[in-house]
Design a protein around this motif. Structure first.
Motif, short mmCIF file in Angstrom:
data_model
loop_
_atom_site.label_atom_id
_atom_site.label_comp_id
_atom_site.label_asym_id
_atom_site.label_seq_id
_atom_site.Cartn_x
_atom_site.Cartn_y
_atom_site.Cartn_z
N PHE A 15 11.79 -8.80 2.86
CA PHE A 15 10.74 -9.63 2.25
C PHE A 15 11.41 -10.86 1.68
O PHE A 15 12.03 -10.83 0.62
CB PHE A 15 10.01 -8.85 1.15
CG PHE A 15 9.25 -7.66 1.65
CD1 PHE A 15 7.92 -7.77 2.01
CD2 PHE A 15 9.87 -6.43 1.78
CE1 PHE A 15 7.21 -6.68 2.48
CE2 PHE A 15 9.17 -5.32 2.24
CZ PHE A 15 7.84 -5.45 2.60
N GLY A 17 10.29 -14.46 1.01
CA GLY A 17 9.44 -15.63 0.86
C GLY A 17 8.13 -15.49 1.59
O GLY A 17 7.91 -14.56 2.37
N ASP A 18 7.26 -16.47 1.37
CA ASP A 18 5.91 -16.40 1.92
C ASP A 18 5.66 -17.43 3.02
O ASP A 18 4.53 -17.61 3.46
CB ASP A 18 4.88 -16.62 0.80
CG ASP A 18 4.91 -15.50 -0.22
OD1 ASP A 18 5.20 -14.36 0.18
OD2 ASP A 18 4.64 -15.76 -1.40
N ASP A 19 6.69 -18.15 3.46
CA ASP A 19 6.46 -19.22 4.43
C ASP A 19 6.75 -18.80 5.87
O ASP A 19 6.70 -19.63 6.78
CB ASP A 19 7.29 -20.45 4.07
CG ASP A 19 8.78 -20.16 4.07
OD1 ASP A 19 9.16 -18.99 4.28
OD2 ASP A 19 9.57 -21.10 3.83
N TRP A 80 2.97 -10.09 9.67
CA TRP A 80 2.01 -10.36 8.59
C TRP A 80 1.02 -9.22 8.40
O TRP A 80 0.03 -9.36 7.70
CB TRP A 80 1.25 -11.66 8.89
CG TRP A 80 2.11 -12.88 8.85
CD1 TRP A 80 2.90 -13.36 9.85
CD2 TRP A 80 2.29 -13.77 7.75
NE1 TRP A 80 3.55 -14.50 9.45
CE2 TRP A 80 3.19 -14.77 8.17
CE3 TRP A 80 1.76 -13.82 6.45
CZ2 TRP A 80 3.58 -15.81 7.33
CZ3 TRP A 80 2.15 -14.86 5.62
CH2 TRP A 80 3.06 -15.83 6.06
N GLN A 82 -0.94 -6.17 7.05
CA GLN A 82 -1.08 -5.62 5.70
C GLN A 82 -0.78 -4.12 5.63
O GLN A 82 -0.31 -3.63 4.61
CB GLN A 82 -2.50 -5.86 5.17
CG GLN A 82 -2.80 -7.31 4.85
CD GLN A 82 -4.14 -7.47 4.15
OE1 GLN A 82 -5.00 -6.59 4.21
NE2 GLN A 82 -4.33 -8.59 3.48
N MET A 107 4.88 -6.99 -4.05
CA MET A 107 4.81 -7.03 -2.59
C MET A 107 3.41 -6.73 -2.06
O MET A 107 3.11 -7.03 -0.90
CB MET A 107 5.78 -6.00 -1.99
CG MET A 107 7.24 -6.21 -2.35
SD MET A 107 7.92 -7.77 -1.74
CE MET A 107 7.94 -8.70 -3.27
N MET A 118 1.01 -7.83 0.77
CA MET A 118 0.48 -9.17 0.56
C MET A 118 1.50 -10.24 0.96
O MET A 118 1.25 -11.43 0.77
CB MET A 118 0.08 -9.35 -0.90
CG MET A 118 -1.01 -8.40 -1.37
SD MET A 118 -1.23 -8.39 -3.17
CE MET A 118 -1.53 -10.11 -3.51
N ARG A 119 2.66 -9.82 1.48
CA ARG A 119 3.69 -10.78 1.84
C ARG A 119 4.22 -10.49 3.24
O ARG A 119 4.23 -9.35 3.70
CB ARG A 119 4.84 -10.70 0.83
CG ARG A 119 4.45 -11.14 -0.56
CD ARG A 119 5.61 -11.05 -1.53
NE ARG A 119 6.75 -11.88 -1.11
CZ ARG A 119 7.84 -12.04 -1.85
NH1 ARG A 119 7.94 -11.43 -3.02
NH2 ARG A 119 8.83 -12.80 -1.42
N PRO A 120 4.67 -11.53 3.94
CA PRO A 120 5.24 -11.30 5.28
C PRO A 120 6.59 -10.60 5.18
O PRO A 120 7.23 -10.58 4.13
CB PRO A 120 5.40 -12.73 5.82
CG PRO A 120 5.55 -13.58 4.60
CD PRO A 120 4.68 -12.95 3.55
N TYR A 121 7.03 -10.04 6.28
CA TYR A 121 8.27 -9.29 6.28
C TYR A 121 8.89 -9.31 7.68
O TYR A 121 8.22 -9.59 8.68
CB TYR A 121 8.04 -7.84 5.84
CG TYR A 121 7.11 -7.07 6.76
CD1 TYR A 121 7.61 -6.30 7.82
CD2 TYR A 121 5.73 -7.14 6.60
CE1 TYR A 121 6.76 -5.62 8.67
CE2 TYR A 121 4.86 -6.47 7.44
CZ TYR A 121 5.39 -5.71 8.48
OH TYR A 121 4.55 -5.06 9.34
#
Length: 406
Positions: A15, A17-19, A80, A82, A107, A118-121
């Motif tokens: 995990f 960042g969110d970009d 992405w 969930q 997370m 709620m976050r990309p991985y």
């Protein structure tokens, strides 16, 4: 600059960042610097100015670029979803909240009774093997210690969020190009590989006595001499509590769990359930002190703490802050958990949990005081709480596959 190319593998979801970047060189350099300080601290000791200078000689500083280069040959694929498949099942294929407990509120969140991300991985099965290029400086001390920092990151740590709870794990699978440039430093294509299961089996401390680190650590005094001749840096004494995480025979503990699982997600789901019970047992421990007899009998130290007296002990906080805390509108001290949880696989593909902790000073101050949510007045978290609880966790997981914490 001489380049080597390492074959890397993602072991547990990253995990970062969110970009949607997945992994960046900077995401590696930061954790590498953390593990370098843990290694360099064996020489620098209490002299943090020397520690800073040693770090800058390897990783650079403002206006002084690092002599070491880190490059990713290709971006890692980002997911992405969930509710990925690895989040569906807990230990032994049964649905359970253990993974969500370790991931925490940062997370994801619980929706309809189920944890959702709620976050990309970066997923291990999607990332596969990927190349990482390291540009060596030509200075044997700098090159040896930079690679030691990367080796430590992959052996014990990780990248991104929740690495202390088992996520963000990486491993070095080998050297695919440039192995000839390792001849001048105490690394080979084989020793640079991440350690196998046997390495973790008998570890009770994190120290520099392993064959992979012993020769590299011998280069540390060269950085002290190069950066600041005549410096009075010294190793930590056994009776001193380090002020930062440092590899130490006296100030770390470690152990491998009896419990195992055929998948990393099954192991972490079981670990999350065990850790939830462990924290609950700590929260119920009577551990409140009173400064005067008029303050009455000690009350149980639970997370809600309706009306605690002045300066109550709060051992639950020793597992890491924040423990939902606030002081009006002001946020108080932050401290990451001293306890690290890392899944490692044996030769048969079964996953075990390797737990370890740094027994450094928990927070500044004597004693350190923190304001917590729903508790009147500050609470005290002692260094001895960190030592006691981390050892209790490690020994409990080493002794039983499913410990029932009292």
């Amino acid at each position: 600059m001489h380049w080597i190319t390492l074959r890397m593998r993602v072991r547990t979801p990253i995990f970062n960042g969110d970009d949607g970047a997945g992994l960046r060189p900077a995401s590696l350099r930061g954790p590498m610097a953390f593990w370098f300080r843990a290694l360099a601290g064996t020489v620098a000791g209490p002299d943090v100015d020397t520690l800073r200078r040693m770090e800058e000689s390897v990783f650079g500083a403002m206006g002084a670029p690092s002599p070491i280069a880190v490059r990713l040959a290709r971006p890692l694929p980002v997911e992405w979803e969930q509710r990925p498949q690895w989040l569906e099942y807990g230990d032994n294929g049964e649905k359970g909240p253990g993974l969500g407990y370790l991931l925490g509120q940062g997370m994801g969140s619980i929706v309809g009774g189920r944890y959702r991300l709620m976050r990309p991985y970066v997923a291990p099965e999607q990332a596969g093997l990927f190349p990482l290029r390291i540009g060596l400086s030509g200075n044997p001390a700098v090159d040896a210690l930079a690679l030691a920092a990367l080796w430590l990151l992959c052996a014990y740590g990780g990248v991104g969020a929740r690495v202390r709870r088992g996520f963000g794990g990486l491993s070095i699978e080998g050297v695919s190009d440039g192995a000839e440039h390792l001849k001048a430093i105490p690394w080979t294509a084989e020793s640079l590989r991440s350690p196998g299961f046997d390495h973790y089996r008998d570890l009770t401390r994190l120290w520099t006595a392993t064959p992979e680190l012993r020769e590299c650590a011998a280069h540390l005094p060269e950085l002290v001499d190069l950066e600041k001749p005549g410096v009075f840096a010294r190793p930590w004494n056994d009776d001193e509590v380090p002020t930062y995480p440092v590899l130490s025979r006296a100030r770390t503990c470690a152990g491998l769990s009896v419990a195992s699982n055929r998948t990393w997600e099954g192991l972490l789901a079981h670990t999350g359930t065990c850790f939830s019970r462990f924290r609950a047992s700590v929260a119920a421990t009577p551990a409140t002190v009173h400064t005067t007899p008029q303050q009455g009998q000690a009350a149980g130290d639970d997370a809600a703490g309706a009306a605690p007296p002045t300066h109550p002990l709060f051992p639950l906080g020793a597992l890491g802050l924040p423990v939902v805390y606030a002081n009006g509108g002001r946020v108080g001290e932050r401290r990451a958990s001293p306890l690290w949880l890392r899944p490692v696989a044996d030769q048969g593909g079964q996953w075990h949990l390797f737990s370890f902790a740094f027994h450094d000073r928990f927070l500044p101050g004597n004693p350190p005081l923190v304001e917590t949510y729903k508790r009147r007045g500050p609470v005290e978290i002692r260094d001895c709480d960190v030592v006691e609880l981390s050892r209790r966790w490690v020994e409990g997981m080493k002794g039983e596959a499913d410990p029932q914490w009292q």
